[in-house]
Design a protein around this motif. Structure first.
Motif, PDB file in Angstrom:
ATOM      1  N   ILE A 141       0.844  -1.214   0.000  1.00  0.00           N
ATOM      2  CA  ILE A 141       0.000   0.000   0.000  1.00  0.00           C
ATOM      3  C   ILE A 141       0.874   1.256   0.000  1.00  0.00           C
ATOM      4  CG2 ILE A 141      -1.620   1.353   1.422  1.00  0.00           C
ATOM      5  CD1 ILE A 141      -2.970  -1.316   2.147  1.00  0.00           C
ATOM      6  N   ALA A 142       1.939   1.229   0.817  1.00  0.00           N
ATOM      7  CA  ALA A 142       2.816   2.407   0.907  1.00  0.00           C
ATOM      8  C   ALA A 142       3.574   2.649  -0.396  1.00  0.00           C
ATOM      9  CB  ALA A 142       3.805   2.225   2.058  1.00  0.00           C
ATOM     10  N   LEU A 143       4.035   1.558  -1.030  1.00  0.00           N
ATOM     11  CA  LEU A 143       4.858   1.727  -2.235  1.00  0.00           C
ATOM     12  C   LEU A 143       4.030   1.984  -3.494  1.00  0.00           C
ATOM     13  CD1 LEU A 143       7.609  -0.999  -1.729  1.00  0.00           C
ATOM     14  CD2 LEU A 143       7.784   1.465  -1.379  1.00  0.00           C
ATOM     15  N   LEU A 144       2.855   1.351  -3.569  1.00  0.00           N
ATOM     16  CA  LEU A 144       2.061   1.496  -4.793  1.00  0.00           C
ATOM     17  C   LEU A 144       0.800   2.336  -4.596  1.00  0.00           C
ATOM     18  CD1 LEU A 144       2.259  -2.210  -6.033  1.00  0.00           C
ATOM     19  CD2 LEU A 144       3.620  -0.289  -6.825  1.00  0.00           C
ATOM     20  N   GLY A 145       0.061   2.004  -3.532  1.00  0.00           N
ATOM     21  CA  GLY A 145      -1.245   2.630  -3.332  1.00  0.00           C
ATOM     22  C   GLY A 145      -1.168   4.110  -3.068  1.00  0.00           C
ATOM     23  N   ILE A 146      -0.319   4.516  -2.138  1.00  0.00           N
ATOM     24  CA  ILE A 146      -0.276   5.934  -1.749  1.00  0.00           C
ATOM     25  C   ILE A 146       0.218   6.830  -2.900  1.00  0.00           C
ATOM     26  CG2 ILE A 146       0.776   7.609  -0.150  1.00  0.00           C
ATOM     27  CD1 ILE A 146       0.458   5.442   2.040  1.00  0.00           C
ATOM     28  N   PRO A 147       1.365   6.467  -3.570  1.00  0.00           N
ATOM     29  CA  PRO A 147       1.791   7.325  -4.696  1.00  0.00           C
ATOM     30  C   PRO A 147       0.733   7.428  -5.797  1.00  0.00           C
ATOM     31  CG  PRO A 147       3.538   5.799  -4.088  1.00  0.00           C
ATOM     32  CD  PRO A 147       2.330   5.395  -3.317  1.00  0.00           C
ATOM     33  N   TYR A 148       0.043   6.280  -6.056  1.00  0.00           N
ATOM     34  CA  TYR A 148      -0.989   6.282  -7.095  1.00  0.00           C
ATOM     35  C   TYR A 148      -2.136   7.213  -6.697  1.00  0.00           C
ATOM     36  CZ  TYR A 148      -4.860   4.586  -9.970  1.00  0.00           C
ATOM     37  OH  TYR A 148      -5.931   4.517 -10.810  1.00  0.00           O
ATOM     38  N   SER A 149      -2.550   7.068  -5.422  1.00  0.00           N
ATOM     39  CA  SER A 149      -3.661   7.897  -4.942  1.00  0.00           C
ATOM     40  C   SER A 149      -3.292   9.370  -4.970  1.00  0.00           C
ATOM     41  CB  SER A 149      -4.026   7.509  -3.508  1.00  0.00           C
ATOM     42  OG  SER A 149      -4.256   6.141  -3.438  1.00  0.00           O
ATOM     43  N   ALA A 150      -2.060   9.664  -4.539  1.00  0.00           N
ATOM     44  CA  ALA A 150      -1.628  11.064  -4.490  1.00  0.00           C
ATOM     45  C   ALA A 150      -1.579  11.660  -5.895  1.00  0.00           C
ATOM     46  CB  ALA A 150      -0.257  11.143  -3.829  1.00  0.00           C
ATOM     47  N   ARG A 151      -1.136  10.849  -6.870  1.00  0.00           N
ATOM     48  CA  ARG A 151      -0.981  11.363  -8.231  1.00  0.00           C
ATOM     49  C   ARG A 151      -2.331  11.546  -8.926  1.00  0.00           C
ATOM     50  NH1 ARG A 151       2.053   7.568 -10.337  1.00  0.00           N
ATOM     51  NH2 ARG A 151       0.582   6.852 -11.888  1.00  0.00           N
TER      52      ARG A 151
END
Lengths: 247, 292
Positions: free
Chosen positions: A189-199
């Motif tokens: 979640i930290a490596l994929l989910g959060i950057p994706y959500s933020a972008r």
């Protein structure tokens, strides 16, 4: 069927007690808030929304005591789902319950909890409307998914039931994934989910839309599909999960 | 009752069980033996649905076991590791077991609690290791499951309680026939309990036979090594200790009356080999057939 009944009885052991305790505390807090509002006209626990202008120089602030229950209700569902997998799942499987029966039972309890909570909260929202106005405050009645002032209690309960069910299904999936994959889930979640959500902002926008748009046929379909998808994904996760000796 | 075909299980790249074939019959007491890491616990966890095998078939009266409640509800595994409860009192754990085991015998549980002098008001984690084991044993016995499995049932128990358990188990199985699997390292203590023994070695079932057949083949021969060898040439020697010209030879093979008489006439002492020793020698890697 007998096996499912036993799983239901097992998971229901603490369920009733925890629901009673939870609502008892919430009732006390709610009553305390109304008393505080009546006696001191401040210091209550609830929702206070300003920025609606003023009448005769007095700030128009909208208030709802019962709406503040929604946050603890969400927390209840998170704790309930995690407890289901981290406490009940290993014991049930160790004591000869199949994953399938355990999962069915977990989903049934999520539906029961959603229905009971929606009913109580729906009644409280309607009561809140009258109590807050009686205490001389301006009530906040528009919550996006329903309006406690204009909608019938049946619609309010139904809307809350759908939202709670979707949230419980999502938490059920999250806790099942967390039990299966442990800390690795949070790394993903930290490596994929959060950057994706933020972008893209897509997940937050979706969540926002799910819980703020009034429930019509289209919104109901989206929510129902979301709940079913979470349940199916949860089942696939649980059906391949081994009991862990150490968490 | 239980039929296992071609079952394999690995943890990552480590193979634990490979091509396991087993048939377990109704109303028998089996001993499951194997060195540490032989895969006993893994096999038992697969049988009770707690682990999924990678390949193979596992059937209970012809029906697949995995996720089959009709099969799983008839199986109870008492693990060597603690019951996965954190802060619960023993009374509550028994209540959970009562809820979940369909043939649970509450009256028998009460009797066992008194027999083992167990304080059910105590929290499980505050019990001694021995008393935690007793909680498991009571659950296993009172569950009355058609297949009851005890994985290291004597962990932390003193001798008195161990023998009490063995007596209670025999008594109960006689009154309420069922299949029992006991996985243990204290083999000599439970030899009289077992009807059949299954030995796991090198990821496979190395041996499965009735205890009487196995013990019948186990001998210690003590005397002049040349004299012993001349009679047992070609037989399965599993152990050998030489002292000059004398030797103690462990044999796992049948000896007929003529061979025994011949050995005795050459001053060779013949004594039966206890199952525990037999197991130790069989699971060592130096087994060989003398003369082959």
């Amino acid at each position: 069927m007998e096996s499912l009944k036993r799983a239901l009885k097992f998971q229901g052991r603490d369920f009733k007690k925890s629901v009673w305790m939870f609502w008892l505390v919430l009732f006390i807090v709610n009553i305390g808030s109304y008393v505080s509002m009546y006696k001191f006209n401040r210091g209550f626990i609830g929702i206070r929304v300003s920025g609606y202008g003023s009448i005769d120089g007095i700030d128009l602030t909208l208030i709802s005591v019962a709406a503040a229950n929604l946050v603890p209700i969400m927390i209840f569902f998170i704790v309930h789902c995690y407890e289901m997998y981290y406490e009940y799942f290993p014991v049930a499987i160790s004591f000869s319950v199949t994953r399938k029966d355990f999962y069915k039972s977990a989903v049934i309890y999520n539906l029961i909890a959603s229905a009971v909570f929606a009913l109580i909260q729906g009644i409280l929202m309607k009561a809140d409307l009258h109590l807050v106005q009686y205490l001389g405050q301006n009530i906040k009645s528009d919550f996006g998914i329903f309006n406690s002032g204009t909608d019938s209690i049946i619609f309010i309960v139904f809307s809350l039931f759908i939202c709670f069910t979707v949230f419980a299904s999502a938490m059920n999936l999250l806790s099942a994934l967390n039990y299966k994959f442990g800390y690795r889930l949070w790394i993903v979640i930290a490596l994929l989910g959060i950057p994706y959500s933020a972008r893209t902002g897509i997940p937050f926008e979706l969540i926002g839309r799910l819980f703020t748009e009034r429930i019509g046929a289209a919104q109901f379909s989206i929510l129902a599909i979301t709940a079913i998808a979470c349940c199916v994904a949860g089942f696939l996760t649980v059906s391949g999960t081994n009991v862990k000796d150490r968490l | 009752m239980i039929e296992i075909r071609n079952l394999s299980k690995s943890y990552g790249k480590t193979k634990v069980l490979t091509d396991i074939f087993l048939n377990l019959e109704d109303n028998k007491i089996y001993g499951l033996l194997g060195r540490n890491g032989a895969g006993k616990t893994t096999l038992l966890n697969i049988v009770v649905n707690q682990l999924k095998c990678d390949t193979g078939e596992l059937k209970y009266y012809g029906e697949d076991i995995y996720e089959n409640s009709k099969a799983v509800e008839n199986i109870c595994l008492v693990k060597e590791k603690s019951i996965p409860v954190d802060d619960d009192k023993v009374k509550r754990i028994f209540d959970m077991a009562k809820t979940l085991y369909k043939d649970w015998d509450e009256e028998y549980k009460e009797y066992l609690v008194k027999e083992f002098s167990l304080n059910v008001r105590k929290k499980y984690r505050k019990l001694s290791r021995g008393n935690q084991t007793i909680v498991g044993l009571i659950i296993g016995l009172a569950s009355r499951a058609r297949l009851t499995i005890f994985d290291e049932p004597s962990l932390g128990l003193d001798a008195a309680y161990r023998y009490k358990f063995y007596d209670l188990l025999l008594e109960d199985v006689e009154k309420n026939p069922r299949t029992v699997i006991i996985s243990t390292h204290l083999i000599d203590e439970v030899t009289n309990l077992f009807e059949e023994v299954i030995i796991l070695k090198e990821e496979k079932v190395y041996l499965k036979d009735e205890v009487s057949n196995i013990v019948e083949k186990g001998y210690f021969l003590n005397g002049n090594y040349e004299n012993i060898l001349s009679v047992i040439k070609g037989k399965n020697i599993i152990h050998k200790e030489e002292f000059g010209a004398s030797a103690v030879v462990g044999l796992f093979d049948l000896l007929d009356g003529e061979e025994k008489a011949l050995l005795r006439s050459r001053n060779v002492e013949i004594s039966p080999m206890p199952l525990q020793k037999l197991f130790v020698y069989l699971t060592e890697n130096n087994i060989k057939k003398e003369g082959h």
